[in-house]
Design an enzyme around this catalytic site. Sequence first.
Site: not given
Ligand code: GCU
Length: 342
Positions: A185, A189, A276, A324
């Site tokens: 997540s 990134k 998402w 997720h």
């Molecule tokens: C939120 C955010 C995402 C991210 C995620 C996470 O949902 O909007 O961009 O990847 O958190 O890190 O769990």
Amino acid sequence: MLSALLEERNLPPLRPRAEMLELLQTEIYGRLPAAPEAMEFTVEPDVIWRFCAGKAVCDRVTARMVVNGKPFEFPFLATIPTVPGPHPFFIHINFRPDNPDRYMPTEELIDAGFAVLSFCYNDVSSDNGDFTDGLAGVLFENGARGPEDPGKIALWAWAAHRVMDYAETLTDRLDCTRSAVCGHSRLAKTALFTAATDTRFAFAYSNDSGCSGAALARGKTGESIRDICERFPFWFCENYKKYVDNEAAMPLDHHALLAAIAPRCVLVGSASEDAWADPDSEFLCCCAAAPAFDGGFPCPDRLPGDNVAFLDGRIGYHRRPGLHYFSRLDWQRLIEFIRLHS
Ligand code: GCU
């Protein structure tokens, strides 16, 4: 069919790596801080010798350094198979310092022949807009950032580079030619940015990174740049806000982040119910980045189903059923990908 879907996204062309790295930093993540002025690693005496039934040794390491003339330190764990190496290894940027952790099945990784070096992102810099603590605190006067100064993702990536500095000191135990940085997540990134900016990583794995990670920004569904800048502006540089409701103005898109890792290997993982993050935009991002990788991206000419793995190219993609999460199947496919390309 895929080429038509890509055309609809109207992507800017890929550029030479140096230009992509420049734009990734000035427009999205901010400039990576310079390497520390001085650094030493201390293996704390509370080493766990008989970790995972004695199959591994777990060292608690403190990285102490001078950054911007000031002291800074953070802890990490190095869990390394007991049998002679050198071993392939993961640098796992994690949400928690736990070992094992729900996102990190340490014993299974050890059984597969891998070491894992892990740290908790909060031990580097807090996951919020406070730029006065941790690494941010030694970099910024009064926590104030200029438009190209790093956001938190760049700071966490910088810490992963320091863990790689440590791995390079253990050549008899760790094989840097089979090193992989991974995360889930927001930390996926981070893993992509880590590998894009440091060629010592042989592999990068992004698990469900979505918006501002492995997903194309143009045409993306689910989370948008507006959404992410409203809730998490501190992950990025201040310049990134220019692209709220204005994706088409970006001089790059996220295929540049993947392509900046070429010719090394990158695997992108999605979860089928992770709307998402937008799995299709992650898949199309791999397609768009493929020309930068030897042999391209071998996949059928259509969007993937819920349970697929395209692991044969140096850029790979997999999608597993479910939500997720950094799951066992994600790790298993990552291990398979590394084995295929080592
Ligand atoms: C939120 C955010 C995402 C991210 C995620 C996470 O949902 O909007 O961009 O990847 O958190 O890190 O769990």
